[in-house]
Design a protein around this motif. Structure first.
Motif, mmCIF file in Angstrom:
data_model
loop_
_atom_site.group_PDB
_atom_site.id
_atom_site.type_symbol
_atom_site.label_atom_id
_atom_site.label_comp_id
_atom_site.label_asym_id
_atom_site.label_seq_id
_atom_site.Cartn_x
_atom_site.Cartn_y
_atom_site.Cartn_z
ATOM 1 N N VAL A 94 0.832 -1.205 0.000
ATOM 2 C CA VAL A 94 0.000 0.000 0.000
ATOM 3 C C VAL A 94 0.864 1.252 0.000
ATOM 4 O O VAL A 94 0.554 2.249 -0.658
ATOM 5 N N ARG A 108 4.793 7.491 5.364
ATOM 6 C CA ARG A 108 4.102 6.678 4.357
ATOM 7 C C ARG A 108 3.475 5.434 4.978
ATOM 8 O O ARG A 108 2.394 5.006 4.574
ATOM 9 N N GLN A 111 0.236 6.523 6.677
ATOM 10 C CA GLN A 111 -0.842 6.723 5.704
ATOM 11 C C GLN A 111 -1.324 5.390 5.139
ATOM 12 O O GLN A 111 -2.529 5.169 4.954
ATOM 13 N N ALA A 112 -0.394 4.473 4.870
ATOM 14 C CA ALA A 112 -0.770 3.163 4.345
ATOM 15 C C ALA A 112 -1.636 2.410 5.348
ATOM 16 O O ALA A 112 -2.628 1.746 4.966
ATOM 17 N N TYR A 115 -5.241 3.593 5.175
ATOM 18 C CA TYR A 115 -6.038 3.090 4.058
ATOM 19 C C TYR A 115 -6.284 1.588 4.167
ATOM 20 O O TYR A 115 -7.319 1.093 3.700
ATOM 21 N N ALA A 143 -6.632 -0.032 -1.654
ATOM 22 C CA ALA A 143 -5.990 0.838 -0.658
ATOM 23 C C ALA A 143 -4.739 1.496 -1.237
ATOM 24 O O ALA A 143 -4.479 2.680 -1.002
ATOM 25 N N ARG A 144 -3.959 0.735 -2.019
ATOM 26 C CA ARG A 144 -2.739 1.283 -2.633
ATOM 27 C C ARG A 144 -3.077 2.434 -3.576
ATOM 28 O O ARG A 144 -2.380 3.455 -3.588
ATOM 29 N N CYS A 147 -4.166 5.458 -1.537
ATOM 30 C CA CYS A 147 -3.142 5.985 -0.632
ATOM 31 C C CYS A 147 -2.361 7.142 -1.246
ATOM 32 O O CYS A 147 -1.901 8.031 -0.526
#
Length: 251
Positions: A94, A108, A111-112, A115, A143-144, A147
């Protein structure tokens, strides 16, 4: 204001014309489904918009910027298969787009994780792709894409390989996630019911070389629930589109 404009796109593979002078517009917050038979060029059009396949002619602009033939630039894509990196955990998959963009690791991953939770996989961040079901892998793919916070989300038959029950669940998940921020979405599908259930507008494509047989503004208010698939208006629209496609294939 976010806006996608595709103008005069043509593409030939060898001696086969797949797309001829195709144009479309997607407004801010609009969910548009591209519906048509296999091989008509829907996925090719999506890949041209994403910069993965070069067009022979035509232009693509996103938010006023010419993105023809370029990848990135405000687009996220969900493929037919999840296409996860097997050597990365779900969380690392993600976070991949943010890593490429140079976002610091702690930020990161945070945030991943957000999501992953959004798609119901918050507890599976350390799982490897082979440990996840097909539906779970596809959630990771969604999600990726979200993101990187794209203004345009491109989805190429993301639920086509899933069983009916999983597909229905993920359709509802997608609606729930999308309604939170109303990104522009272009969604390629073979499913008439799926297109009518998810989209604000459906573009019905002919057999190759593709042209638009009909543009249908979906009349159902949001939020939508499964019961709408039994609404007489829904069933009538599904029947009309089915007859339109059947007639085009047989002529």
């Amino acid at each position: 204001m976010s806006h996608l404009s595709v103008s005069g796109i043509s593409k030939r593979f060898g001696t086969v014309d797949v797309l001829v002078n195709q144009s479309l517009e997607v407004a801010e917050g609009e969910f548009v489904a591209l519906l048509g038979p296999s091989g008509c060029g829907k996925s090719t059009l999506l890949q041209i918009i994403n910069g993965l396949v070069p067009a022979d002619r035509g232009k693509v602009t996103l938010n006023g910027e010419d993105i023809t033939g370029r990848t990135g630039s405000g687009r996220g894509m969900v493929f037919q298969g999840a296409d996860l990196f097997p050597w990365r955990t779900a969380l690392e998959n993600v976070a991949f787009g943010l890593e490429v963009a140079g976002v610091p690791k702690a930020e990161r991953l945070e945030q991943a994780q957000h999501y992953l939770k959004m798609v119901g996989l918050g507890a599976f961040g350390n799982s490897w792709p082979h440990q996840l079901s097909g539906g779970m892998q596809q959630r990771v793919g969604i999600a990726r894409a979200f993101c990187i916070k794209p203004s345009l989300l491109l989805m190429d038959e993301p639920f086509g390989a899933l069983d009916v029950q999983t597909r229905d669940v993920l359709q509802d998940e997608l609606i729930r996630i999308w309604e939170a921020d109303r990104k522009m979405v272009l969604f390629v599908t073979h499913g008439i019911e799926e297109a009518l259930y998810l989209a604000d507008r459906v573009l019905v494509y002919s057999k190759r070389p593709a042209h638009v047989l009909a543009e249908i503004k979906v009349p159902f208010e949001r939020p939508r629930r499964e019961e709408i698939k039994l609404d007489p208006r829904f069933l009538e629209l599904r029947r009309e589109i089915s007859e339109l496609l059947r007639h085009d294939i047989t002529i």
